[in-house]
Design a protein around this motif. Structure first.
Motif, short mmCIF file in Angstrom:
data_model
loop_
_atom_site.label_atom_id
_atom_site.label_comp_id
_atom_site.label_asym_id
_atom_site.label_seq_id
_atom_site.Cartn_x
_atom_site.Cartn_y
_atom_site.Cartn_z
N PRO A 77 73.08 46.55 40.67
CA PRO A 77 71.86 46.15 39.96
C PRO A 77 70.93 45.25 40.78
CG PRO A 77 73.75 45.99 38.51
CD PRO A 77 74.28 46.30 39.89
N GLU A 78 71.50 44.38 41.60
CA GLU A 78 70.66 43.47 42.38
C GLU A 78 69.82 44.20 43.42
OE1 GLU A 78 74.87 43.36 43.98
OE2 GLU A 78 73.98 43.08 42.01
N SER A 79 70.12 45.46 43.69
CA SER A 79 69.33 46.22 44.66
C SER A 79 67.97 46.64 44.09
CB SER A 79 70.10 47.46 45.12
OG SER A 79 70.16 48.43 44.09
N LEU A 80 67.79 46.51 42.80
CA LEU A 80 66.53 46.94 42.18
C LEU A 80 65.36 46.07 42.61
CD1 LEU A 80 67.76 47.82 38.61
CD2 LEU A 80 66.96 49.39 40.37
N GLY A 81 65.53 44.79 42.68
CA GLY A 81 64.45 43.90 43.08
C GLY A 81 63.49 43.55 41.96
N ASP A 82 63.07 44.52 41.17
CA ASP A 82 62.20 44.28 40.02
C ASP A 82 62.37 45.42 39.02
OD1 ASP A 82 60.48 46.46 40.71
OD2 ASP A 82 59.27 45.15 41.98
N TRP A 83 61.53 45.41 37.99
CA TRP A 83 61.65 46.38 36.90
C TRP A 83 60.97 47.71 37.20
CZ3 TRP A 83 64.78 45.49 32.88
CH2 TRP A 83 65.18 44.18 32.67
N THR A 84 60.23 47.80 38.27
CA THR A 84 59.45 49.00 38.57
C THR A 84 60.30 50.28 38.60
OG1 THR A 84 57.85 47.66 39.78
CG2 THR A 84 57.81 50.04 40.19
N PRO A 85 61.44 50.30 39.30
CA PRO A 85 62.23 51.55 39.31
C PRO A 85 62.71 51.95 37.90
CG PRO A 85 62.98 50.07 41.04
CD PRO A 85 62.03 49.30 40.19
N LEU A 86 62.99 50.97 37.06
CA LEU A 86 63.45 51.30 35.70
C LEU A 86 62.32 51.94 34.90
CD1 LEU A 86 65.49 48.06 34.95
CD2 LEU A 86 66.31 50.21 35.91
N ALA A 87 61.12 51.40 35.04
CA ALA A 87 59.96 51.97 34.34
C ALA A 87 59.67 53.38 34.87
CB ALA A 87 58.75 51.06 34.51
N GLU A 88 59.78 53.55 36.17
CA GLU A 88 59.54 54.88 36.77
C GLU A 88 60.60 55.88 36.31
OE1 GLU A 88 59.43 53.79 40.89
OE2 GLU A 88 57.30 53.28 40.80
N ASP A 89 61.85 55.45 36.23
CA ASP A 89 62.92 56.33 35.73
C ASP A 89 62.59 56.80 34.32
OD1 ASP A 89 64.47 55.91 38.03
OD2 ASP A 89 65.79 54.43 37.06
N LEU A 90 62.21 55.87 33.45
CA LEU A 90 61.90 56.21 32.07
C LEU A 90 60.69 57.14 32.01
CD1 LEU A 90 62.25 56.03 29.03
CD2 LEU A 90 60.96 53.88 29.10
N GLY A 91 59.64 56.84 32.76
CA GLY A 91 58.46 57.70 32.77
C GLY A 91 58.78 59.12 33.19
N ARG A 92 59.57 59.27 34.24
CA ARG A 92 59.97 60.61 34.68
C ARG A 92 60.78 61.32 33.61
NH1 ARG A 92 60.54 57.99 39.51
NH2 ARG A 92 62.73 57.57 39.14
N GLU A 93 61.67 60.60 32.94
CA GLU A 93 62.51 61.23 31.92
C GLU A 93 61.67 61.65 30.71
OE1 GLU A 93 66.14 62.85 30.81
OE2 GLU A 93 65.49 62.05 32.73
N LEU A 94 60.74 60.82 30.28
CA LEU A 94 59.87 61.19 29.16
C LEU A 94 59.02 62.40 29.53
CD1 LEU A 94 58.76 57.66 27.91
CD2 LEU A 94 60.44 59.19 26.84
N ASP A 95 58.51 62.44 30.77
CA ASP A 95 57.75 63.61 31.22
C ASP A 95 58.63 64.86 31.23
OD1 ASP A 95 55.48 62.07 31.58
OD2 ASP A 95 55.69 61.94 33.77
N ARG A 96 59.83 64.71 31.76
CA ARG A 96 60.75 65.85 31.84
C ARG A 96 61.06 66.41 30.45
NH1 ARG A 96 66.21 67.41 32.39
NH2 ARG A 96 67.15 65.47 31.76
N ARG A 97 61.14 65.52 29.49
CA ARG A 97 61.43 65.91 28.10
C ARG A 97 60.18 66.30 27.33
NH1 ARG A 97 67.13 65.93 27.40
NH2 ARG A 97 67.93 64.57 29.00
N GLU A 98 59.03 66.22 28.01
CA GLU A 98 57.74 66.57 27.41
C GLU A 98 57.45 65.77 26.14
OE1 GLU A 98 57.68 70.85 27.10
OE2 GLU A 98 57.56 71.07 29.28
N LEU A 99 57.76 64.47 26.19
CA LEU A 99 57.47 63.60 25.07
C LEU A 99 56.20 62.81 25.35
CD1 LEU A 99 60.99 62.21 24.14
CD2 LEU A 99 59.60 63.79 22.85
#
Length: 88
Positions: A62-84
């Protein structure tokens, strides 16, 4: 690290419901399933979905993340993939 990874299918949970999409952003370290009692009644009004954050499915520390940006990007990609769209 912060490389783009494909999350496992089990990182996504569709709790059901037919209304507008409502996404649960869970607390650090607590998987979405721990909110079952809260989420199930919401399916009367919403289509409830959740996506486990990267620290729950990635081998990266978890400490490799550095900030919340990768988590937000993960969620955005998943919502797009699910067409929500219009997710609350």
């Amino acid at each position: 690290m912060n490389r783009v990874e494909q999350p496992p299918e089990e990182a996504w949970t569709d709790w059901g419901g037919d209304g507008p999409p409502l996404h649960l952003a869970h607390a650090n370290g607590l998987p979405p399933e721990s909110y079952r009692t809260l989420l199930e009644p919401l399916t009367d009004t919403f289509r409830v979905v959740s996506f486990a954050a990267r620290p729950l499915w990635s081998d990266d520390p978890p400490e490799s993340l550095g900030d919340w940006t990768p988590l937000a990007e993960d969620l955005g990609r998943e919502l797009d993939r699910r067409e929500l769209e219009g997710v609350i």
